[in-house]
Design a protein around this motif. Structure first.
Motif, PDB file in Angstrom:
ATOM      1  N   ARG A  80       0.822  -1.203   0.000  1.00  0.00           N
ATOM      2  CA  ARG A  80       0.000   0.000   0.000  1.00  0.00           C
ATOM      3  C   ARG A  80       0.857   1.255   0.000  1.00  0.00           C
ATOM      4  N   GLY A  81       1.961   1.233   0.745  1.00  0.00           N
ATOM      5  CA  GLY A  81       2.814   2.413   0.815  1.00  0.00           C
ATOM      6  C   GLY A  81       3.796   2.535  -0.322  1.00  0.00           C
ATOM      7  N   GLY A  82       3.795   1.579  -1.260  1.00  0.00           N
ATOM      8  CA  GLY A  82       4.758   1.639  -2.354  1.00  0.00           C
ATOM      9  C   GLY A  82       4.507   2.804  -3.282  1.00  0.00           C
ATOM     10  N   THR A  83       3.244   3.034  -3.648  1.00  0.00           N
ATOM     11  CA  THR A  83       2.910   4.142  -4.535  1.00  0.00           C
ATOM     12  C   THR A  83       3.156   5.484  -3.869  1.00  0.00           C
ATOM     13  N   THR A  84       2.877   5.580  -2.568  1.00  0.00           N
ATOM     14  CA  THR A  84       3.129   6.829  -1.850  1.00  0.00           C
ATOM     15  C   THR A  84       4.610   7.141  -1.781  1.00  0.00           C
ATOM     16  N   ALA A  85       5.423   6.134  -1.488  1.00  0.00           N
ATOM     17  CA  ALA A  85       6.872   6.352  -1.438  1.00  0.00           C
ATOM     18  C   ALA A  85       7.417   6.734  -2.800  1.00  0.00           C
ATOM     19  N   ALA A  86       6.912   6.089  -3.842  1.00  0.00           N
ATOM     20  CA  ALA A  86       7.353   6.447  -5.191  1.00  0.00           C
ATOM     21  C   ALA A  86       6.935   7.867  -5.537  1.00  0.00           C
ATOM     22  N   GLY A  87       5.734   8.286  -5.126  1.00  0.00           N
ATOM     23  CA  GLY A  87       5.304   9.657  -5.381  1.00  0.00           C
ATOM     24  C   GLY A  87       6.160  10.680  -4.677  1.00  0.00           C
ATOM     25  N   ASP A  88       6.558  10.385  -3.427  1.00  0.00           N
ATOM     26  CA  ASP A  88       7.440  11.315  -2.710  1.00  0.00           C
ATOM     27  C   ASP A  88       8.791  11.433  -3.397  1.00  0.00           C
ATOM     28  N   ALA A  89       9.340  10.311  -3.843  1.00  0.00           N
ATOM     29  CA  ALA A  89      10.630  10.355  -4.540  1.00  0.00           C
ATOM     30  C   ALA A  89      10.519  11.094  -5.868  1.00  0.00           C
ATOM     31  N   LEU A  90       9.441  10.856  -6.600  1.00  0.00           N
ATOM     32  CA  LEU A  90       9.244  11.568  -7.862  1.00  0.00           C
ATOM     33  C   LEU A  90       9.089  13.065  -7.635  1.00  0.00           C
ATOM     34  N   THR A  91       8.347  13.443  -6.607  1.00  0.00           N
ATOM     35  CA  THR A  91       8.175  14.867  -6.307  1.00  0.00           C
ATOM     36  C   THR A  91       9.497  15.532  -5.991  1.00  0.00           C
TER      37      THR A  91
END
Length: 379
Positions: free
Chosen positions: A273-284
């Motif tokens: 579940r937290g994989g997409t959130t972590a990827a979004g933070d890194a992309l940001t």
């Protein structure tokens, strides 16, 4: 090339190695138990009869791993980061000089009044009663002369400058002004304004904007090809750098997002579940660092749709179906075994039947077939 020069170590060193002086003496050990020692490298490269002896400093030799010896701490190796894009350091947004719109209206009205007065002065007003509509008495002029044409030119330029420089500033919009290729400032004010009509204007949107990308290529942590749609929330922070520092800031933002997706793995739809959130933070973080020097401020880069690439989607679907079927079969088999064991235990414990090994095997087989048939599964 052969070397004829030999080196004979002192006797004390030969005796310390346990070798008799008369026998073939081994060269002294260059690296002993100390972590720092001097290594005479010039003895290893003797191409001429008179080698050049170079003064050497102490060489630090690290100890081997897994020997119980602790290595000497060294300087940390700096992590090299990719240099960020740089624009002209003197190119930064600054406010342009503008006047309220009332000044433009006043200048335009003065130009019209000057033209009317010049017409009256030249005696070109229509005769009464039409001429009295302007509130001017009749004046018998002598026609247009040089002075009249000069007055007309001045009045026309004043009126054109006054009315031509009127502009309406809107909330969330700005103008970037320039003259002869030089940046003259940015207008962010709202309402009726007067801007120099000789300055070219480039309108730019400074509101908070969002951009939903098309499906871009990406990979998951296992290297599987994905197609990701991201939602980018951004705005233009420095209008001068965004419009004049690069060719197209929107195209640059799109390419930065695509480059960040190639560097950051994204969890698939079935991941954590937290994989997409972590990827979004890194992309940001990556996209914000890339676009900050060019005047674009990025607030969020979040994946909104993650799916496998068409070339691997079918294989992943078959693998998931097989894994689900295997789990269902394992669960069914466990329940069948538990039911058979409970049935046989109850029959033998209550003394209803006396079973030897052969009869027990036959009963277990028949019960297994019956339970599996009842669940609709092939034996």
């Amino acid at each position: 090339m052969s070397t004829t020069t030999s080196h004979t170590p002192p006797e004390s060193e030969g005796q310390s190695d346990g070798t008799a002086p008369g026998a073939g003496v081994r060269p002294a050990r260059l690296i002993q138990n100390e972590a720092t020692t001097e290594i005479p490298v010039h003895l290893l490269f003797r191409d001429g009869p008179d080698p050049v002896r170079m003064p050497l400093g102490p060489a630090v030799v690290g100890r081997r791993q897994d020997t119980g010896e602790r290595p000497r701490p060294g300087r940390p190796v700096p992590v090299r980061r990719r240099p960020l894009p740089q624009t002209d350091p003197e190119l930064a947004e600054r406010p342009a000089r503008v006047l309220p719109g009332a000044a433009g209206l006043l200048a335009g009205a003065c130009g019209l009044t000057g033209a009317l007065v010049t017409t009256w002065w030249a005696g070109l007003l229509p005769p009464p009663p039409a001429g009295r509509a302007f509130g001017l008495p009749a004046y018998p002029g002598h026609g247009l002369g040089l002075a009249h044409w000069a007055a007309y030119a001045g009045s026309g330029l004043l009126g054109a400058a006054g009315f031509g420089g009127l502009a309406r500033g809107r909330t969330g919009r700005a103008w970037v002004l320039g003259l002869f290729g030089r940046y003259r400032g940015t207008v962010r004010r709202t309402g009726l304004l007067w801007v120099n009509p000789l300055l070219p204007r480039r309108r730019v949107d400074v509101r908070l904007r969002h951009w939903r990308s098309e499906a871009m290529p990406a990979v998951d942590p296992d290297g599987m090809a994905l197609r990701v749609v991201v939602l980018v929330v951004w705005r233009v922070r420095d209008t001068a750098r965004a419009l004049l520092g690069i060719d197209d800031h929107e195209t640059y933002l799109r390419e930065c997002v695509e480059a960040a997706l190639a560097r950051v793995p994204v969890e698939s739809a079935g991941g954590a579940r937290g994989g997409t959130t972590a990827a979004g933070d890194a992309l940001t973080r990556l996209v914000a660092e890339e676009t900050a020097p060019v005047g674009v401020e990025v607030f969020s880069v979040q994946p909104v749709r993650v799916e496998y690439a068409p070339e691997v989607a079918a294989a992943v679907h078959r693998r998931r179906i097989a894994a689900l079927d295997a789990r269902q079969r394992a669960s069914m088999l466990g329940s069948v075994v538990d039911s058979v064991e409970d049935t046989v235990t109850r029959l033998t414990t209550r003394g209803l039947v006396e079973l030897d090994d052969y009869d027990r095997k036959v009963l277990v087989r028949d019960l297994t077939v019956a339970f599996c048939s009842g669940r609709g599964e092939p034996v």
